[in-house]
Design an enzyme around this catalytic site. Structure first.
Site, mmCIF file in Angstrom:
data_model
loop_
_atom_site.group_PDB
_atom_site.id
_atom_site.type_symbol
_atom_site.label_atom_id
_atom_site.label_comp_id
_atom_site.label_asym_id
_atom_site.label_seq_id
_atom_site.Cartn_x
_atom_site.Cartn_y
_atom_site.Cartn_z
ATOM 1 N N GLU A 101 53.205 -10.733 2.873
ATOM 2 C CA GLU A 101 53.840 -10.137 1.688
ATOM 3 C C GLU A 101 53.255 -10.688 0.397
ATOM 4 O O GLU A 101 52.949 -11.874 0.310
ATOM 5 C CB GLU A 101 55.305 -10.543 1.632
ATOM 6 C CG GLU A 101 56.163 -10.023 2.710
ATOM 7 C CD GLU A 101 57.598 -10.528 2.520
ATOM 8 O OE1 GLU A 101 58.409 -10.213 3.377
ATOM 9 O OE2 GLU A 101 57.889 -11.220 1.529
ATOM 10 N N CYS A 121 55.587 -19.540 8.963
ATOM 11 C CA CYS A 121 55.652 -20.910 8.450
ATOM 12 C C CYS A 121 56.254 -21.803 9.535
ATOM 13 O O CYS A 121 57.189 -21.398 10.230
ATOM 14 C CB CYS A 121 56.524 -20.972 7.196
ATOM 15 S SG CYS A 121 56.598 -22.634 6.468
ATOM 16 N N GLU A 172 53.731 -22.530 3.713
ATOM 17 C CA GLU A 172 53.777 -23.798 2.996
ATOM 18 C C GLU A 172 52.352 -24.122 2.502
ATOM 19 O O GLU A 172 51.477 -24.453 3.315
ATOM 20 C CB GLU A 172 54.321 -24.882 3.940
ATOM 21 C CG GLU A 172 54.135 -26.299 3.481
ATOM 22 C CD GLU A 172 54.595 -26.573 2.049
ATOM 23 O OE1 GLU A 172 55.695 -26.159 1.663
ATOM 24 O OE2 GLU A 172 53.814 -27.201 1.307
ATOM 25 N N LEU A 227 63.747 -28.602 -3.366
ATOM 26 C CA LEU A 227 64.541 -29.796 -3.074
ATOM 27 C C LEU A 227 65.813 -29.451 -2.276
ATOM 28 O O LEU A 227 66.043 -29.953 -1.200
ATOM 29 C CB LEU A 227 64.886 -30.494 -4.399
ATOM 30 C CG LEU A 227 65.504 -31.870 -4.304
ATOM 31 C CD1 LEU A 227 64.592 -32.851 -3.589
ATOM 32 C CD2 LEU A 227 65.857 -32.402 -5.698
ATOM 33 N N HIS A 228 66.653 -28.620 -2.851
ATOM 34 C CA HIS A 228 67.818 -28.011 -2.190
ATOM 35 C C HIS A 228 68.943 -28.965 -1.776
ATOM 36 O O HIS A 228 69.993 -28.497 -1.336
ATOM 37 C CB HIS A 228 67.418 -27.212 -0.946
ATOM 38 C CG HIS A 228 66.360 -26.180 -1.182
ATOM 39 N ND1 HIS A 228 66.379 -25.313 -2.243
ATOM 40 C CD2 HIS A 228 65.229 -25.875 -0.490
ATOM 41 C CE1 HIS A 228 65.313 -24.523 -2.190
ATOM 42 N NE2 HIS A 228 64.604 -24.848 -1.147
ATOM 43 N N ASN A 302 69.861 -15.875 -1.078
ATOM 44 C CA ASN A 302 69.680 -14.473 -0.748
ATOM 45 C C ASN A 302 69.903 -14.392 0.764
ATOM 46 O O ASN A 302 69.136 -15.002 1.521
ATOM 47 C CB ASN A 302 68.226 -14.109 -1.113
ATOM 48 C CG ASN A 302 68.052 -12.641 -1.368
ATOM 49 O OD1 ASN A 302 69.010 -11.891 -1.491
ATOM 50 N ND2 ASN A 302 66.815 -12.226 -1.450
ATOM 51 N N CYS A 345 61.619 -14.561 0.082
ATOM 52 C CA CYS A 345 60.480 -15.030 0.859
ATOM 53 C C CYS A 345 60.510 -14.499 2.298
ATOM 54 O O CYS A 345 61.387 -14.828 3.075
ATOM 55 C CB CYS A 345 60.562 -16.546 0.828
ATOM 56 S SG CYS A 345 59.399 -17.384 1.830
HETATM 57 N N1 SAH Z 1 56.950 -23.173 1.371
HETATM 58 C C1 SAH Z 1 57.009 -23.378 -0.015
HETATM 59 C C2 SAH Z 1 56.657 -22.117 -0.758
HETATM 60 C C3 SAH Z 1 57.610 -20.962 -0.506
HETATM 61 S S1 SAH Z 1 58.600 -20.922 -1.860
HETATM 62 C C4 SAH Z 1 58.359 -23.920 -0.416
HETATM 63 O O1 SAH Z 1 59.268 -23.847 0.391
HETATM 64 O O2 SAH Z 1 58.463 -24.424 -1.531
HETATM 65 C C5 SAH Z 1 59.949 -19.986 -1.465
HETATM 66 C C6 SAH Z 1 61.149 -20.524 -2.219
HETATM 67 O O3 SAH Z 1 62.247 -19.659 -1.989
HETATM 68 C C7 SAH Z 1 61.532 -21.905 -1.708
HETATM 69 O O4 SAH Z 1 62.063 -22.700 -2.727
HETATM 70 C C8 SAH Z 1 62.595 -21.545 -0.719
HETATM 71 O O5 SAH Z 1 63.415 -22.626 -0.417
HETATM 72 C C9 SAH Z 1 63.295 -20.401 -1.390
HETATM 73 N N2 SAH Z 1 63.970 -19.518 -0.442
HETATM 74 C C10 SAH Z 1 63.575 -19.186 0.802
HETATM 75 N N3 SAH Z 1 64.461 -18.366 1.367
HETATM 76 C C11 SAH Z 1 65.445 -18.171 0.476
HETATM 77 C C12 SAH Z 1 66.658 -17.416 0.485
HETATM 78 N N4 SAH Z 1 67.016 -16.721 1.538
HETATM 79 N N5 SAH Z 1 67.426 -17.449 -0.627
HETATM 80 C C13 SAH Z 1 67.059 -18.169 -1.712
HETATM 81 N N6 SAH Z 1 65.950 -18.910 -1.787
HETATM 82 C C14 SAH Z 1 65.133 -18.904 -0.691
HETATM 83 FE FE1 SF4 Z 2 58.302 -22.392 4.906
HETATM 84 FE FE2 SF4 Z 2 60.270 -20.880 3.960
HETATM 85 FE FE3 SF4 Z 2 60.619 -23.515 4.196
HETATM 86 FE FE4 SF4 Z 2 58.961 -22.576 2.312
HETATM 87 S S1 SF4 Z 2 61.181 -22.234 2.427
HETATM 88 S S2 SF4 Z 2 58.592 -24.254 3.748
HETATM 89 S S3 SF4 Z 2 58.146 -20.768 3.386
HETATM 90 S S4 SF4 Z 2 60.293 -22.076 5.892
#
Ligand code: SAH
Ligand code: SF4
Length: 364
Positions: A101, A121, A172, A227-228, A302, A345
């Site tokens: 995508e 990933c 990633e 970070l989350h 999301n 994502c």
């Molecule tokens: N792998 C890298 C790059 C992908 S970024 C990383 O994780 O940073 C994608 C971003 O969207 C990340 O911050 C991820 O945690 C966030 N993300 C993934 N799925 C999501 C969802 N369902 N709702 C909100 N944020 C989401």
């Molecule tokens: Fe991989 Fe999704 Fe985690 Fe980013 S948020 S590292 S794309 S699994």
């Protein structure tokens, strides 16, 4: 786990490699510049068919485009737009059938492309559609560049152009470090896409050796950290990577980056009801990032099919932001763009190909 990459394309070559390849066949440096312009400034779909090329380059392309190098390495197989046309999403089919995508987002006066760096990933973040899909393979540099190419083509058709890149699509980036850096170096090369390094942002889930390498190489791009959570317990439950590189190591690497680069670090935080959205989490976050030049971006979850968590309500997100700001940390709430095009994502791909097994290629 990694499946073999399909044959290389011309788009996989860096500018220096392209020069060297042409020089080895007796062509001049100026021919490498012409070819690079053809690919990345003119966005020529059929470089081998362009009439006005210098004869040696024309002959070289006739011989090698498609035969030695596999011609195009990606084609757009689906395009959808959000109702306000501000978010456009493309599915690209790679030459081995993998589907990735790319999202193009419009903001006042600028356009940003969100790129994928891997098919699937391996990091397994529980709320992420790409993580739920599993790992298939790394993208080659040319496949990352192909996404910029298609985003630029889409925008050019409307008289616009790309200004920003975020590496926040599938995958990633620091698990595919070399290809990512080669693609970004090509994206900033002039002539060509000529994107400004300051307009490019790399986001990682917290692969500490990648952050250290990025710092030591003095890469000129912005760094984002997903970070989350602000305790190891909360974070490990959402992001398995935290068991390998816990918060203490991650924050140490971020401080190293900030000190060496003199740059701010951008932290992403997906708000999930009852999991990481309490005011205690916010207070711990402020403590954790003390002394760092940091900015926190909040995004409300999301929903994805493979995760039972629900999004934090808007009022609770506001309260979380207010608590972080009250602690002296800059903090904003970002809207998840293009929910109606499944722009989270990996979500469109997951929606279109729900039963795709992670380790198998799609038929071409
Ligand atoms: N792998 C890298 C790059 C992908 S970024 C990383 O994780 O940073 C994608 C971003 O969207 C990340 O911050 C991820 O945690 C966030 N993300 C993934 N799925 C999501 C969802 N369902 N709702 C909100 N944020 C989401
Ligand atoms: Fe991989 Fe999704 Fe985690 Fe980013 S948020 S590292 S794309 S699994």
């Amino acid at each position: 786990m990694d499946t073999p990459c399909p044959p290389a394309s011309l788009y996989d070559l860096s500018f220096a490699q392209m020069q060297a390849r042409l020089a080895a066949d007796g062509l001049k440096p100026v021919h490498a510049t012409s070819l690079w312009k053809l690919l990345y400034a003119r966005l020529e779909p059929r470089p081998e068919a362009v009439e006005e090329l210098a004869p040696p380059l024309k002959r070289w392309l006739a011989k090698h485009w498609g035969a030695t190098y596999g011609g195009h390495n990606a084609e757009v197989c689906e395009r959808i737009e959000s109702s306000d046309r501000q978010t456009r999403k493309m599915l690209l089919r790679l030459s081995d059938g993998q589907i990735i995508e790319t999202v193009v987002m419009g903001y006042p006066g600028r356009f940003t492309a969100c790129l994928s760096t891997q098919a699937g990933c391996a990091m397994g973040c529980v709320f992420c559609a790409t993580g739920q899909m599993g790992f298939v393979r790394n993208l080659r540099a040319g496949e990352i560049l192909a996404q910029i190419l298609e985003a630029q083509r889409l925008l050019r058709a409307d008289g616009n152009f790309l200004r920003n890149l975020v590496l926040m699509g599938m995958g990633e980036p620091f698990q595919n470090y070399d290809a990512v850096m080669q693609a970004l170096s090509a994206a900033t090369h002039s002539p060509g896409f000529c994107l400004g390094p300051a307009h490019i942002s790399v986001s990682t889930v917290g692969v500490v050796p990648g952050i250290v390498r990025f710092t030591e190489e003095r890469q000129p791009y912005s760094l984002g950290i997903s970070l989350h959570a602000s305790s190891d317990q909360e974070r490990s439950a959402l992001l398995p990577v935290n068991q390998r590189w816990p918060l203490s190591e991650l924050i140490k690497a971020c401080k190293y980056y900030a000190a060496r680069s003199g740059r701010r670090v951008f932290f992403g935080w997906t708000l999930i009801h009852g999991r990481n959205d309490s005011l205690e989490s916010a207070a711990r976050l402020v403590e954790l990032l003390k002394g760092l030049d940091a900015h926190v971006n909040l995004i409300r979850l999301n929903a994805t099919a493979g995760f039972e968590g629900v999004s934090t309500a808007a009022a609770a997100a506001d309260a979380f932001r207010a608590a972080v700001q009250a602690g002296g940390l800059p903090c904003t709430i970002r809207q998840y763009r293009g929910i109606d095009v499944a722009a989270g994502c990996g979500q469109l791909r997951a929606e279109r190909l729900p039963r795709q097994s992670p380790a198998k290629a799609l038929p071409a």
